[in-house]
Design an enzyme around this catalytic site. Structure first.
Site, PDB file in Angstrom:
ATOM      1  N   HIS A 369      -5.452 -12.973   0.934  1.00  0.00           N
ATOM      2  CA  HIS A 369      -5.231 -11.592   0.500  1.00  0.00           C
ATOM      3  C   HIS A 369      -3.887 -11.372  -0.178  1.00  0.00           C
ATOM      4  O   HIS A 369      -3.524 -10.220  -0.428  1.00  0.00           O
ATOM      5  CB  HIS A 369      -5.333 -10.636   1.695  1.00  0.00           C
ATOM      6  CG  HIS A 369      -6.726 -10.405   2.187  1.00  0.00           C
ATOM      7  ND1 HIS A 369      -7.626  -9.575   1.549  1.00  0.00           N
ATOM      8  CD2 HIS A 369      -7.387 -10.900   3.259  1.00  0.00           C
ATOM      9  CE1 HIS A 369      -8.773  -9.556   2.210  1.00  0.00           C
ATOM     10  NE2 HIS A 369      -8.663 -10.358   3.253  1.00  0.00           N
ATOM     11  N   LYS A 560      -1.530   4.634  -0.583  1.00  0.00           N
ATOM     12  CA  LYS A 560      -1.551   3.231  -0.187  1.00  0.00           C
ATOM     13  C   LYS A 560      -0.278   2.929   0.599  1.00  0.00           C
ATOM     14  O   LYS A 560       0.644   3.753   0.641  1.00  0.00           O
ATOM     15  CB  LYS A 560      -1.676   2.298  -1.392  1.00  0.00           C
ATOM     16  CG  LYS A 560      -0.671   2.549  -2.496  1.00  0.00           C
ATOM     17  CD  LYS A 560      -0.967   1.693  -3.713  1.00  0.00           C
ATOM     18  CE  LYS A 560      -2.159   2.184  -4.482  1.00  0.00           C
ATOM     19  NZ  LYS A 560      -3.294   1.283  -4.505  1.00  0.00           N
ATOM     20  N   ARG A 561      -0.275   1.780   1.231  1.00  0.00           N
ATOM     21  CA  ARG A 561       0.903   1.354   1.973  1.00  0.00           C
ATOM     22  C   ARG A 561       2.141   1.438   1.088  1.00  0.00           C
ATOM     23  O   ARG A 561       2.099   1.099  -0.093  1.00  0.00           O
ATOM     24  CB  ARG A 561       0.667  -0.084   2.450  1.00  0.00           C
ATOM     25  CG  ARG A 561       1.776  -0.728   3.225  1.00  0.00           C
ATOM     26  CD  ARG A 561       1.260  -1.997   3.900  1.00  0.00           C
ATOM     27  NE  ARG A 561       0.603  -2.902   2.976  1.00  0.00           N
ATOM     28  CZ  ARG A 561       1.194  -3.930   2.370  1.00  0.00           C
ATOM     29  NH1 ARG A 561       2.490  -4.157   2.573  1.00  0.00           N
ATOM     30  NH2 ARG A 561       0.522  -4.720   1.567  1.00  0.00           N
ATOM     31  N   LYS A 566       3.920  -2.087  -4.911  1.00  0.00           N
ATOM     32  CA  LYS A 566       2.914  -1.070  -5.237  1.00  0.00           C
ATOM     33  C   LYS A 566       3.503   0.030  -6.124  1.00  0.00           C
ATOM     34  O   LYS A 566       2.775   0.850  -6.665  1.00  0.00           O
ATOM     35  CB  LYS A 566       2.312  -0.495  -3.959  1.00  0.00           C
ATOM     36  CG  LYS A 566       1.495  -1.543  -3.190  1.00  0.00           C
ATOM     37  CD  LYS A 566       0.877  -0.981  -1.932  1.00  0.00           C
ATOM     38  CE  LYS A 566       0.124  -2.052  -1.138  1.00  0.00           C
ATOM     39  NZ  LYS A 566      -1.139  -2.467  -1.777  1.00  0.00           N
ATOM     40  N   THR A 668      -8.787  -1.901  -2.651  1.00  0.00           N
ATOM     41  CA  THR A 668     -10.086  -1.228  -2.488  1.00  0.00           C
ATOM     42  C   THR A 668      -9.939   0.278  -2.692  1.00  0.00           C
ATOM     43  O   THR A 668     -10.921   0.959  -2.968  1.00  0.00           O
ATOM     44  CB  THR A 668     -10.700  -1.500  -1.101  1.00  0.00           C
ATOM     45  OG1 THR A 668      -9.746  -1.176  -0.080  1.00  0.00           O
ATOM     46  CG2 THR A 668     -11.110  -2.950  -0.965  1.00  0.00           C
ATOM     47  N   LYS A 672     -12.624   3.069  -4.277  1.00  0.00           N
ATOM     48  CA  LYS A 672     -13.031   4.324  -3.637  1.00  0.00           C
ATOM     49  C   LYS A 672     -12.758   5.515  -4.544  1.00  0.00           C
ATOM     50  O   LYS A 672     -13.584   6.430  -4.663  1.00  0.00           O
ATOM     51  CB  LYS A 672     -12.284   4.494  -2.312  1.00  0.00           C
ATOM     52  CG  LYS A 672     -12.602   3.453  -1.274  1.00  0.00           C
ATOM     53  CD  LYS A 672     -11.549   3.428  -0.179  1.00  0.00           C
ATOM     54  CE  LYS A 672     -11.668   2.163   0.654  1.00  0.00           C
ATOM     55  NZ  LYS A 672     -10.465   1.904   1.466  1.00  0.00           N
TER      56      LYS A 672
END
Length: 826
Positions: A369, A560-561, A566, A668, A672
């Site tokens: 991952h 998100k985290r 990110k 993911t 979504k």
């Protein structure tokens, strides 16, 4: 006198799915399980009574599912994951077994609103981010497809943490998700396995002179099982999630208790049971890291004992073990299962090394991952030597034999041996868990096409050359049951009215929506659904944050985290630029936006927590500036979890997927959001590449450098000061952050962020991508001004997301890696 089991059969109530049967079950459970009547029952009591009534209807299917697996001696999938981010179970169960409307009616007859009752369920604190949510989606899909699958993990008493924002800062509080009990689980005190730590290894020879090793003098912890039924959609299959809880071998020391030393009396019990107390203990300390390692071994040891026990019911040798059990490692956290299975086969059952290793490799699959070398899990040899001495010996032997094979194929290539070794020798000697997982598995998969390709070229290049057929790709997916049908009923009911409901099991059928993108009537229905969802989110924002937002604004979402790669900071820099533009021209005609952030920062991650603080400080300034008004709002929604996601995602119109190209394995959240009609703005990273391919280049906003360009830029001597000095808007935004504009009481508070983006080298290339990102955002604004074109493209995003169903992903795992087939009840 005891009767033999075959002399008598159990008789139990037939639990119907009609309203009258449900009403009777609800009444019985309210009185006999909860111990209340209608005069004293609270809404939470009604939730528990309803959960028990629904659970009753799962149990018969659950037991029959398990019996059918035994009768057919089916090959089973064991999905080992340190996280299972399940979300609320009530709505999911009601929809999957088809009794949502019936239960709504029954509760209405009692004068109770199902929605209010449903909202009382606490999210199970069994995961944090995409890893755990993926595992939960896969469990749902395995059951829906009729695949014999079992989830195995830890029953954490407390989740990662409950995130609150106090003074703009993230503050962690205990996430006590079990405070009201869990009506869905079944404690199994009889399913109890010993798990050992510490001790030493002794060697001895048998009568034939063969050397054997025994792990002795170890401390012992007991692992107790808790089972949760996982129902499929529109099927009788109900699979099992088994979670392990740590129990002490004795409750307390009576000697200390009698002496009045009550704390000492329970000290050993508390220390033992800490293993399953908290998800992801802070690993910035030695004690925290040791506890994390104990968690990883604890659940794989218990799980393997359970798997072998189940296999042993029908088989007397291990010859067929890989043909009856497929064990999938969800990242490297369960990688200790490889030496644990070897230890069991060698030391307990006396198999030869070659036989044991062949069985092990054929049994395991490993899902990677992460692409970032610094994020690949390693464990110091010195910790393993103390905590798991026999396992370290086995790991070293695996490594020795593996490197001998490498040496024979590449004689004299010392650098290759160093790169491929499971034991890292630089600095503190350590075990590279990704290398262990790769060598010990017959298949290794990436989770998006670009991720898998980069794996082959970078972190696993040597391994791919050595095992040319081992790496495969299985792009992630999400379950449409939870993420469209359940989370977004305003849209799903409109889709159902047009297309029917088969898309819930076959997401590819959403492709028929594409023809409706040019239907003015359906575009209006689509916009109406989005507005309903935006109104719901606006109310949540008002209730939780005290901020009023206009639902006519564009809802721009990044959930998100919190992590530097990110790039929440890139989004925030654009927010500051928009703010400055509005302040500079009060009469400008701008597209109003509500920028929504949500996500947790790891407790020990300084920079991520500073980013959370900055987001909230920027929001405080902008939201209270009368010159801005409703043209720009910024909100940080705390304690992001599955239930919060189910409110935010359906309301999103713009989906921020802006990680540095080459860093995100898949994602993911991007799937979504697109499934729910949000248009993506993103880099060519992770599954964004495949989303662009699916929805069409004209229906997604792509910016920034590619993964190859990012690597070239870094190697060519990238200088972020050039971007800083060459873009006046960027310079102004960064100077405001670094000088204390958003933190007047602490002017230097955000200096570390400025330094990381400039003098620190801007590792994640925010400044390099800034101009491209801002230009792309201007294209977003232009499209949003044309509601017809925007809605058309949003519909096409939903219509073309069929390939991103977790049903497709699980089907590919079953075919490419597991070798399992659906089991039909006989």
């Amino acid at each position: 006198m005891h009767r033999k089991p075959n002399e008598v059969s159990l008789e139990y109530d037939n639990h119907g799915l009609d309203p009258e049967s449900l009403r009777r079950s609800l009444s019985n459970h309210l009185v006999y399980s909860v111990g209340k009547d209608l005069h004293t029952a609270t809404e939470r009591d009604m939730f528990h009574a309803l959960a028990y009534a629904v659970r009753d209807r799962l149990i018969e299917r659950w037991m029959e599912t398990m019996r059918s697996y035994y009768r057919q001696d089916a090959k089973r999938v064991y999905y080992l994951s340190l996280e299972f981010l399940l979300g609320r179970a009530l709505s999911n169960s009601l929809l999957n077994i088809g009794i949502f409307q019936e239960c709504e009616q029954v509760l209405a007859d009692f004068g109770i609103d199902l929605e209010r009752v449903r909202m009382l369920e606490l999210d199970a604190g069994l995961g944090n981010g995409g890893l755990g949510r993926l595992a939960a989606c896969f469990l749902d899909s395995m059951a829906t497809l009729g695949l014999p699958g079992h989830g195995l993990g830890i029953r954490y008493e407390y989740g990662m943490f409950s995130q609150r924002v106090e003074g703009g800062r993230q503050v962690e509080h205990p996430e006590n998700w079990l405070r009201y009990g869990n009506p869905w689980e079944f404690p199994r005190p009889e399913v109890l396995y010993p798990v050992r730590f510490g001790g030493r290894v002794v060697e001895f020879k048998d009568q034939r002179g063969n050397i054997h090793r025994d792990w002795v003098d170890a401390d012992q912890v007991m692992a107790m099982a808790y089972d949760t039924p996982i129902p499929g959609y529109g099927t009788d299959t109900v699979n099992n999630l088994r979670l392990w809880s740590a129990k002490a071998t004795r409750d307390f020391d009576l000697r200390y208790f009698n002496e009045g030393n009550y704390i000492k009396a329970v000290e050993d019990k508390n220390r033992t049971e800490n293993i399953s107390r908290v998800l992801y203990p802070d690993d910035t300390t030695t004690m925290g890291r040791e506890l994390r390692l104990k968690q990883e071994y604890f659940f794989v040891s218990a799980s393997l004992q359970d798997i072998l026990y189940r296999y042993g019911k029908l088989h007397s040798t291990f010859d067929e073990f890989p043909d009856k059990a497929a064990i999938q490692l969800n990242d490297t956290h369960p990688a200790l299962a490889i030496p644990e299975l070897m230890r069991t086969l060698l030391d307990v059952h006396g198999l030869a090394w070659e036989k044991a290793w062949d069985l092990t490799v054929r049994t395991f699959g490993y899902t990677n991952h992460t692409l970032m070398p610094e994020a690949l899990e390693i464990w110091p040899v010195r910790i393993l030597e103390t905590m798991l001495p026999r396992h370290l010996q086995i790991i070293c032997e695996i490594n020795h034999r593996f490197l001998e094979d490498v040496r024979h194929r590449h004689p004299g290539d010392v650098d290759r041996l160093r790169r491929m070794s499971i034991i890292g020798e630089t600095g503190d000697r350590h075990v590279r868990m990704a290398h262990l997982a790769f060598v010990g598995s017959h298949k290794v998969n990436g989770v998006s096409e670009i991720h898998t390709e980069i794996m082959r070229r970078t972190i696993f290049a040597d391994f791919d050359a050595f095992f040319p057929d081992r790496i495969v790709n299985v792009t992630n997916g999400v379950t449409p049951r939870r993420w469209l049908h359940q989370a977004n009923y305003p849209l799903s009911r409109r889709i159902g009215a047009r297309l029917g409901w088969e898309w819930i099991r076959d997401l590819g059928r959403l492709s028929d929506l594409a023809a409706l993108a040019d239907d003015a009537g359906f575009r209006e229905e689509f916009r109406a659904a989005k507005r309903e969802n935006k109104e719901r989110l606006a109310e949540v924002i008002r209730m939780r944050l005290g901020v009023d937002v206009r639902v006519d604004s564009m809802f721009d979402v990044q959930v998100k985290r919190i992590h530097e790669y990110k790039r929440q900071l890139l989004n925030l820099l654009h927010v500051v630029v928009r703010y400055n533009r509005v302040r500079a021209n009060a009469s400008a005609d701008v597209v109003p936006r509500v920028v929504v952030f949500a996500g947790k920062a790891a407790p020990g991650y300084f920079m991520a927590k500073l980013i959370v603080k900055l987001i909230n400080d920027v929001a405080d300034i902008i939201n209270n500036d009368p010159a801005v008004g409703d043209r720009l709002k910024v909100v940080f929604v705390p304690n992001y979890d599955v239930s919060t996601a189910a409110v935010i995602i359906p309301a999103a119109e713009l989906s921020e997927q802006i990680s540095t190209a080459g860093t995100e394995a898949s994602g993911t959240g991007n799937m979504k959001l697109a499934l729910n009609g949000a248009i993506t703005i993103g880099t060519l990273d992770g599954a964004n590449v495949e989303i662009r391919e699916a929805v069409g280049e004209e229906n997604i906003f792509i910016f920034g450098v590619t993964a190859d360009e990012a690597a070239t830029l870094r190697h060519s001597g990238y200088n972020p000061w050039d971007a800083y000095n060459g873009n006046s808007e960027l310079k102004q935004a960064l100077d405001m952050i670094s000088s204390g504009f958003f933190s007047p009481g602490q002017p230097d508070l955000y200096r570390p962020i400025f330094d990381a983006l400039t003098a620190g080298g801007d590792h994640y290339l925010l400044l390099a991508d800034f101009a491209s990102y801002v230009a792309c955002q201007e294209r977003v604004d232009a499209l949003y001004r044309d509601p017809v074109s925007w809605t058309r493209r949003a519909i096409l995003n939903t219509a073309r997301m069929g390939r991103f169903s977790s049903d497709r992903a699980v089907g590919e795992y079953a075919e490419k890696i597991w070798g399992v087939r659906p089991v039909r009840r006989d």
